[in-house]
Design an enzyme around this catalytic site. Sequence first.
Site, PDB file in Angstrom:
ATOM      1  N   HIS A  43       0.680  -1.040  -0.228  1.00 48.50           N
ATOM      2  CA  HIS A  43      -0.110   0.273   0.301  1.00 48.50           C
ATOM      3  C   HIS A  43       0.924   1.133   0.154  1.00 48.50           C
ATOM      4  CE1 HIS A  43      -3.366   2.186   2.198  1.00 48.50           C
ATOM      5  NE2 HIS A  43      -3.258   2.797   0.590  1.00 48.50           N
ATOM      6  N   HIS A  49       4.159   0.912   3.251  1.00 45.40           N
ATOM      7  CA  HIS A  49       3.519  -0.267   4.177  1.00 45.40           C
ATOM      8  C   HIS A  49       2.934  -1.368   3.608  1.00 45.40           C
ATOM      9  CE1 HIS A  49      -0.569   2.207   4.905  1.00 45.40           C
ATOM     10  NE2 HIS A  49      -0.931  -0.090   4.588  1.00 45.40           N
ATOM     11  N   ASP A  51       0.172  -3.924   4.483  1.00 47.06           N
ATOM     12  CA  ASP A  51      -1.319  -5.057   4.656  1.00 47.06           C
ATOM     13  C   ASP A  51      -1.553  -5.829   4.934  1.00 47.06           C
ATOM     14  OD1 ASP A  51      -2.741  -2.385   5.865  1.00 47.06           O
ATOM     15  OD2 ASP A  51      -2.516  -1.700   3.650  1.00 47.06           O
ATOM     16  N   LYS A 265     -25.109 -32.633  -2.078  1.00 44.23           N
ATOM     17  CA  LYS A 265     -25.635 -31.542  -3.414  1.00 44.23           C
ATOM     18  C   LYS A 265     -25.468 -30.287  -2.741  1.00 44.23           C
ATOM     19  CE  LYS A 265     -27.123 -29.899  -7.647  1.00 44.23           C
ATOM     20  NZ  LYS A 265     -27.537 -28.201  -6.872  1.00 44.23           N
ATOM     21  N   ASP A 267     -25.520 -26.495  -2.052  1.00 48.92           N
ATOM     22  CA  ASP A 267     -25.918 -24.851  -3.846  1.00 48.92           C
ATOM     23  C   ASP A 267     -24.935 -24.715  -3.808  1.00 48.92           C
ATOM     24  OD1 ASP A 267     -27.781 -23.615  -5.196  1.00 48.92           O
ATOM     25  OD2 ASP A 267     -28.743 -23.042  -3.006  1.00 48.92           O
TER      26      ASP A 267
HETATM   27 MN    MN Z   1      -2.637  -0.343   4.559  1.00 51.95          MN
END
Ligand code: MN
Length: 309
Positions: A43, A49, A51, A265, A267
């Site tokens: 970022h 930095h 994240d 089964k 969904d």
């Molecule tokens: Mn950030």
Amino acid sequence: MARQSDGLLKDYRAKRDFTKTQEPAGTSAMGKSKGYRFVVQKHDATRLHYDFRIELDGVLKSWAVTKGPSDNPDDKRLAVRVEDHPLDYGGFEGTIPEGEYGGGTVMLWDEGTREPIGDPHAALQDGDLKMVLHGHRMKGEWVLVHMKGRDSKRKSGPPRENWLLIKHKDKYAKQKETTVERFTNSVSTGHDLAGIAKGLKPKKRSTIAADATRHSDKDKAVDNPLPAKPGRRKRAANLPAFRAPQLATLVSDVPAGGDWLFEMKYDGYRCTAAIAGDTVRLFTRTGKDWTEQFKAIVPPLSRLTKGSA
Ligand code: MN
């Protein structure tokens, strides 16, 4: 229906104006995932930095790691706990407008699955969160340690929690090289920060995957994945063509005998995956290419085999 994540995402939503940023508001049905994902987003905000986010309780628990993760166990990287983010934030790459909260470009720097070591809720509470990561770039055992008693006071609100992100000694640990220096492009689009800021179209999937997973000691740092020279390219397996799957037939009685298997089964969607090494295509039963719609499951499938499947 109220979800647990709605309460956890109050801070996240309060900080953002969703008419101005393209970041997800966290209201989509993706909050249903049962898996344990992790993502790292590079970022380029006021201060660059990384994240680091892990999936827990239907949200992404998040830390801002100033210097980024290091696969050298001697490096202890400061990781400041930040507000929980919605699950669909884990797929976000793009630019947050200047002047908005977190303004700057966001790159999907790593993604994958994590295995918690021990109960993750207790670990989060105790400030000793051990995990095994299966990412493109972050692999093996890592730990987040809360430096309790070292939290910083803020003008308002709860204190800022200071944690450390540390690589454990294992076969993925390295002595010198740090991952953030080796990998400077997106695992999603293959672009660097400048390319993402320009909104360039994603690079070819095979090129991105090859670069993102290149992780052995023999390989030198790779910044931008240049396509391999045709003559030197390793022979890749051919991607299997789409094959129409067998469809269910409605019958009134359950067949008898030992030749049958039954499964519930659930969904949802089913698709077939065509794999050739790290190239993956997902097809619906009519042969539509839905790789983009289910791109979250492409990285694990791309590691399944060096051959074709
Ligand atoms: Mn950030």
